[in-house]
Design a protein around this motif. Structure first.
Motif, PDB file in Angstrom:
ATOM      1  N   VAL A  42       0.858  -1.181   0.000  1.00 32.75           N
ATOM      2  CA  VAL A  42       0.000   0.000   0.000  1.00 32.75           C
ATOM      3  C   VAL A  42       0.895   1.233   0.000  1.00 32.75           C
ATOM      4  N   GLY A  43       0.631   2.150  -0.909  1.00 32.97           N
ATOM      5  CA  GLY A  43       1.424   3.371  -0.994  1.00 32.97           C
ATOM      6  C   GLY A  43       0.565   4.561  -1.358  1.00 32.97           C
ATOM      7  N   HIS A  44       1.222   5.721  -1.419  1.00 33.71           N
ATOM      8  CA  HIS A  44       0.541   6.923  -1.910  1.00 33.71           C
ATOM      9  C   HIS A  44       1.490   7.626  -2.865  1.00 33.71           C
ATOM     10  N   THR A  45       0.921   8.385  -3.787  1.00 34.92           N
ATOM     11  CA  THR A  45       1.724   9.037  -4.815  1.00 34.92           C
ATOM     12  C   THR A  45       1.029  10.275  -5.340  1.00 34.92           C
ATOM     13  N   GLY A  46       1.801  11.139  -5.939  1.00 40.43           N
ATOM     14  CA  GLY A  46       1.262  12.297  -6.647  1.00 40.43           C
ATOM     15  C   GLY A  46       1.244  12.045  -8.141  1.00 40.43           C
ATOM     16  N   ARG A  47       1.550  10.838  -8.543  1.00 37.77           N
ATOM     17  CA  ARG A  47       1.551  10.443  -9.954  1.00 37.77           C
ATOM     18  C   ARG A  47       0.373   9.508 -10.220  1.00 37.77           C
TER      19      ARG A  47
END
Length: 112
Positions: A42-47
């Motif tokens: 699980v991650g987060h990104t601005g892409r």
């Protein structure tokens, strides 16, 4: 091909193949992991999540679990209300909440 331009921060989930279940560190982080549930990152990104997944596989901002065991994106595991945020701080907090929720459901989860 998805745009590499930054978008609004979002949370994403990547399915990991079952070989990750033999990684001692991964297993130690997931004592309640069930055999009938998939393992995920699980991650987060601005892409765009597809761009970020490709970056993971290429070793950018290294995450050995995705690079070695990453199979595919699992947008179906991300609730609609956790797909887009105003800023990175909100997305990071949502990432942690989602990781914990999936872990409680019996998924093996890696999250930075």
């Amino acid at each position: 091909m998805p745009s590499v331009e930054p978008s609004k921060p979002c949370v994403y989930v990547i399915e990991l193949n079952d070989a990750v279940r033999s990684d001692k560190k991964f297993v130690a982080m997931n004592p309640g992991m069930r055999d009938d549930k998939v393992c995920v990152y699980v991650g987060h990104t601005g892409r765009d999540p597809e761009v970020r997944f490709a970056q993971h596989l290429a070793g950018y901002k290294e995450c050995k679990y995705v690079e070695k065991f990453g199979e595919r994106l699992r947008p179906d595991l991300v609730p609609k209300y956790e797909k887009e945020f105003k800023n990175s701080r909100e997305a990071e907090a949502a990432e942690a909440r989602l990781a914990e929720r999936l872990r409680k459901r019996g998924h093996g989860v890696w999250q930075k």
